[in-house]
Design an enzyme around this catalytic site. Structure first.
Site, PDB file in Angstrom:
ATOM      1  N   PRO A   2     136.035  -8.044  16.230  1.00 22.65           N
ATOM      2  CA  PRO A   2     135.582  -8.931  15.345  1.00 22.65           C
ATOM      3  C   PRO A   2     134.208  -8.746  14.196  1.00 22.65           C
ATOM      4  CG  PRO A   2     135.523  -9.247  17.443  1.00 22.65           C
ATOM      5  CD  PRO A   2     135.776  -8.697  17.679  1.00 22.65           C
ATOM      6  N   GLU A   3     135.006  -8.730  12.671  1.00 23.27           N
ATOM      7  CA  GLU A   3     133.654  -8.792  12.205  1.00 23.27           C
ATOM      8  C   GLU A   3     133.739  -9.801  11.112  1.00 23.27           C
ATOM      9  OE1 GLU A   3     135.737  -5.386   9.534  1.00 23.27           O
ATOM     10  OE2 GLU A   3     136.836  -4.944  10.624  1.00 23.27           O
ATOM     11  N   LYS A  59     127.969  -9.709  11.694  1.00 19.50           N
ATOM     12  CA  LYS A  59     128.610  -9.558  12.930  1.00 19.50           C
ATOM     13  C   LYS A  59     128.500 -10.372  13.679  1.00 19.50           C
ATOM     14  CE  LYS A  59     131.779  -5.386  12.339  1.00 19.50           C
ATOM     15  NZ  LYS A  59     131.027  -3.723  13.020  1.00 19.50           N
ATOM     16  N   HIS A  93     140.354 -13.873  30.386  1.00 11.17           N
ATOM     17  CA  HIS A  93     139.180 -13.010  30.291  1.00 11.17           C
ATOM     18  C   HIS A  93     137.949 -14.401  29.514  1.00 11.17           C
ATOM     19  CE1 HIS A  93     141.776  -9.569  30.421  1.00 11.17           C
ATOM     20  NE2 HIS A  93     142.023 -10.077  28.853  1.00 11.17           N
ATOM     21  N   ARG A 112     137.526  -7.190  26.307  1.00 11.81           N
ATOM     22  CA  ARG A 112     136.682  -5.779  26.934  1.00 11.81           C
ATOM     23  C   ARG A 112     135.447  -5.489  27.231  1.00 11.81           C
ATOM     24  NH1 ARG A 112     137.502  -1.443  23.056  1.00 11.81           N
ATOM     25  NH2 ARG A 112     136.343  -0.378  23.910  1.00 11.81           N
ATOM     26  N   ARG A 151     122.488   7.576  -0.053  1.00  9.40           N
ATOM     27  CA  ARG A 151     123.490   7.375   1.351  1.00  9.40           C
ATOM     28  C   ARG A 151     124.152   8.949   0.955  1.00  9.40           C
ATOM     29  NH1 ARG A 151     121.083   4.464   5.902  1.00  9.40           N
ATOM     30  NH2 ARG A 151     120.001   2.439   4.394  1.00  9.40           N
ATOM     31  N   ARG A 250     136.878   7.144  13.503  1.00  7.52           N
ATOM     32  CA  ARG A 250     137.528   5.659  12.889  1.00  7.52           C
ATOM     33  C   ARG A 250     138.950   6.679  12.722  1.00  7.52           C
ATOM     34  NH1 ARG A 250     134.126   1.709  14.590  1.00  7.52           N
ATOM     35  NH2 ARG A 250     136.130   0.601  15.204  1.00  7.52           N
TER      36      ARG A 250
END
Ligand SMILES: [Zn+2]
Length: 265
Positions: A2-3, A59, A93, A112, A151, A250
């Site tokens: 979930p973002e 999030k 779940h 999860r 960065r 990723r």
């Protein structure tokens, strides 16, 4: 995982179904869900009270509890919320169940078991203690530019770094980079003013569009990357094939024609 758009949709679900309802029952089905806090701690924070307001940062979802205090909801890799009216059967779940006066329930589901629900002092101190950057949907351009520019590291990783801006993950960062026409490996310290401006506009545009479409990547407009985020798919701009590569563990999907790599100077 979930973002930001997913959590915004869950926020709306919580607001529509659960605000102002007295919680008569708190069932912790899996002790992991409360993290460092005890199941009893969560029960004491919620039982007999109602949720009064909801706030989202990145999030993270925060529910303000009647009489003071807040509860954090973080959805980990696969968490969600289901409202169950009447006798509707539970989804799989369920890690935590809130029962309301009147019999309906709110289920925190998580395949999860990495998601967390537990009391916190307040959202501001949580955001500060976790070192989260500004929310990716509310951040203004000067702050976005200051936090991103200079960065070190691939722009894809920097966008996903919750300490830079909070809310983007692996999926939506691909769409932001596709719309901004930046190769995911571009060094963030090599971005020019125009690049950062395009990234900023893409971030807001992608997140808002995703929220408007119910955070379903398949429901995004045909000009978006996400409905065809797989190796060998045709680029929606019609100029190439989608490729993937690994960045910091990723998988990134991108179009080499729309998002060419920079030649090292
Ligand atoms: Zn393309």
């Amino acid at each position: 995982m979930p973002e930001l758009p997913d959590v915004e949709v869950l926020k709306g679900r919580l607001e529509r179904t659960s605000l102002g309802r007295r919680i008569s029952r708190v069932e912790v089905r899996d002790g992991r869900v409360v993290g460092e806090v005890s199941a009893r701690g969560l029960r004491e924070a919620l039982e007999g009270r109602s949720l009064r307001r909801v706030h989202r940062h990145g999030k993270n979802l925060f529910a303000g509890v009647e009489g003071g205090g807040w509860v954090l909801m973080h959805f980990g890799m696969a968490g969600g919320l289901s409202h169950l009216p009447g006798t509707e059967e539970e989804p799989p779940h369920v890690r935590l169940l809130l029962g309301f006066d009147g019999g309906d329930r709110l289920a925190f589901t998580d395949r999860r078991a990495l998601g967390r629900v537990h009391p916190i002092r307040d959202p501001e101190s949580f955001v500060r203690e976790k070192g989260l950057g500004p929310d990716a949907l509310r951040v203004d351009y000067p702050s976005f530019r200051e936090r991103l520019g200079g960065r070190r590291g691939a722009v894809k990783s920097v966008l996903m770094n919750q300490g830079v801006v909070a809310g983007l993950g692996n999926i939506y960062s691909d769409e932001v980079l596709f719309r901004a026409r930046l190769h995911p490996r571009t060094g963030a310290d090599r971005l020019g003013e125009e690049d950062i401006r395009r990234l900023f506009e893409a971030t807001g545009g992608v997140l808002q569009t995703a929220i408007d479409r119910g955070a379903d990547p398949e429901a995004l407009p045909g000009s978006f990357l996400l409905p065809r985020r797989r190796e060998g798919a045709r680029c929606p701009r019609g100029n190439g094939e989608i490729r993937r590569l690994r960045i910091a563990g990723r998988t990134a999907y991108y179009c080499p024609a729309c998002q060419p790599g920079r030649r090292e100077s």
